[in-house]
Design a protein around this motif. Sequence first.
Motif, PDB file in Angstrom:
ATOM      1  N   ALA A 336      76.490 -48.224 -41.995  1.00  0.00           N
ATOM      2  CA  ALA A 336      75.968 -47.356 -40.947  1.00  0.00           C
ATOM      3  C   ALA A 336      74.999 -46.316 -41.496  1.00  0.00           C
ATOM      4  N   LYS A 337      75.140 -45.975 -42.745  1.00  0.00           N
ATOM      5  CA  LYS A 337      74.250 -44.983 -43.336  1.00  0.00           C
ATOM      6  C   LYS A 337      72.823 -45.504 -43.462  1.00  0.00           C
ATOM      7  N   MET A 338      72.676 -46.821 -43.388  1.00  0.00           N
ATOM      8  CA  MET A 338      71.353 -47.425 -43.507  1.00  0.00           C
ATOM      9  C   MET A 338      70.565 -47.329 -42.208  1.00  0.00           C
ATOM     10  N   GLY A 339      71.222 -46.922 -41.137  1.00  0.00           N
ATOM     11  CA  GLY A 339      70.530 -46.741 -39.867  1.00  0.00           C
ATOM     12  C   GLY A 339      69.998 -48.039 -39.304  1.00  0.00           C
ATOM     13  N   LYS A 340      68.751 -47.995 -38.859  1.00  0.00           N
ATOM     14  CA  LYS A 340      68.183 -49.132 -38.139  1.00  0.00           C
ATOM     15  C   LYS A 340      67.954 -50.346 -39.029  1.00  0.00           C
ATOM     16  N   ASN A 341      67.958 -50.164 -40.348  1.00  0.00           N
ATOM     17  CA  ASN A 341      67.739 -51.286 -41.264  1.00  0.00           C
ATOM     18  C   ASN A 341      69.037 -51.982 -41.668  1.00  0.00           C
ATOM     19  N   ALA A 342      70.135 -51.552 -41.099  1.00  0.00           N
ATOM     20  CA  ALA A 342      71.430 -52.132 -41.437  1.00  0.00           C
ATOM     21  C   ALA A 342      71.541 -53.554 -40.887  1.00  0.00           C
ATOM     22  N   PRO A 343      72.320 -54.387 -41.546  1.00  0.00           N
ATOM     23  CA  PRO A 343      72.483 -55.764 -41.065  1.00  0.00           C
ATOM     24  C   PRO A 343      73.308 -55.829 -39.779  1.00  0.00           C
ATOM     25  N   ASP A 344      73.252 -56.965 -39.113  1.00  0.00           N
ATOM     26  CA  ASP A 344      74.062 -57.213 -37.926  1.00  0.00           C
ATOM     27  C   ASP A 344      75.526 -56.948 -38.260  1.00  0.00           C
ATOM     28  N   PRO A 345      76.184 -56.076 -37.500  1.00  0.00           N
ATOM     29  CA  PRO A 345      77.570 -55.739 -37.822  1.00  0.00           C
ATOM     30  C   PRO A 345      78.579 -56.819 -37.458  1.00  0.00           C
TER      31      PRO A 345
END
Length: 572
Positions: A336-345
């Motif tokens: 979640a700290k990666m924001g919009k660049n985070a992978p599909d959860p």
Amino acid sequence: MTPNAASPSSGSAGSSGPSGPSRRSFLASTAVATAAVAGGMPLLAACGGSDSTSRGGSSGGKDAGKLLPAYVAGNVVSPDIPAKNGSAIGFTGKLDLANVKTSVPKKLGKGGRLTIMSPFWGSPPKQNNAYYKAMNDLIGVDVVWQNQDGNTYDQKLGAVLASSDVPDVVVVPSWNMGGKIPTAIISKFADLGPYLSGDKVRDYPNLAAIPTDAWRRCIIGGKLRGLPQPSPYVTGIVPLYRKDIFDKEGYEVPRSADEFMSLAKEITDAKAKRWACMDMKWTAFQAFGVLSGSEKPLGWNLVDGKLINRIETDEYLEALEWTRKLFAAGVVHPDAKMGKNAPDPGPKFAAGEFLIYAQNISQWWSRTAEQATQNPDYRIWGMDIFGHDGGDPELWAEQPAGIFAFVNKKASEARIRDVLAVANVTAAPYGTKEYMLTNYGPEGTDYTVKNGVPVKTTQGNNEVLNAYVMVASPAATIAHPDFPDVAKAQVEWQQRMGAFTRKSSFYGQMITEPSRYTNLMNDFEQLEDDITRGRKKISDMQQAVSDWKSKGGDKLRDWYQKLLDDNGSSAN
């Protein structure tokens, strides 16, 4: 949701990462979900526009009642769960596919040719596919689709509307109504009032059954210009959780902000690669009673005679501070700290790496369908939103329609009536022949029936995507014949949350802010995320709000106040 439809969380539609559903991050995916089910849709618009559209730049005018189509409830199909408290209607049984009803007894189309430009997520099928042919034959028109990439649609839309070569019909999502688009809508598209206002809509019974609030959103520049896709006004963001693991571990669903924090700490074991949740900012906004941030006009509300913006409230700061504490406590998944660049959860949610996340209600079904065969114990469910202090929540209504189809102003009456013939079929209710064809395609080609449930074939998954459903839709509907318990739970969740939902001052209106204010709030979402992740402080937000006021926020308040004085409120 149509069985075997592409998951809103996967594919080229894009998805929101673990940072939570930002204003734009799940727009495309939700549009796909809505197209597949005529289900709930959060209406995330980025309002902007030229000053020329701001004179009466609202669909809440005092004379709006004269423009609206008469509401005539349909009687072809009765839902298992009627709408209540702003919810969708629900169907919990399997369709009697051998005896589906007919809602359009004769072709209303007169054989004309129509070009329709619409956003599309995925790879558009060839024009002469079986689905398009069957729909055109049923309606009595020859629709030629000009499908455009939904991810870059605003650019294409601007270019087309600035040209002299405008298609017969153009679909415009509310989140694409920025810049000069509202001005172009007024100058380029037809007034549908002569065909639909008042009792005239009775010529098109399925359009007459569309809720009035959805039609109100189609009044732009003092004319009824659009055909709507209705949505529930109840929030579309649900705190989804792993009910199977909760039941196994004996975890109780929290009923306050403090209970959530305590539970999150109990769940989290970083060494075992388990965290409680993803970014819960949107749930925090709900729990603390913050005005909606999904569309700019919804962020204003009249309080003690003065319009207040959501960012000026104590509740807004309190929600950010509580979310910051979750991150600081280490209970939020590192992704979640990666924001919009985070992978599909999705995969990590299925693996149990985290147990709670806030997302669009469509994922309640789509995640269930994803895991049904490979993970039979998996059970995703929706938490009721809690009031931060343990009391009832104070929730705020979303807009009752978010995607619209407009007809070229140069169209002849015959062509306009052909467009309305298309819309009258695509707005057919669940359980009808027209709905089945619109949402599933021809039986045997695009879908087959297994255990009483329509299941799309590979061809159906490639052909029956966001095309005809973008012209108009029936009243918001939730129906999952493959998982009826999920459909029932979704509608009942909406009804429970709807009981605590209020309408802010500009609910139900289509409003375009003057262009000089378009970028005034551009940096707030990033600042929110910086604060919740500990990179900035609450005092930085307080300073940003002060700057916002001096740079135009107070003048924008005056502009909205005049709009309210001139037009009144649609909220009731």
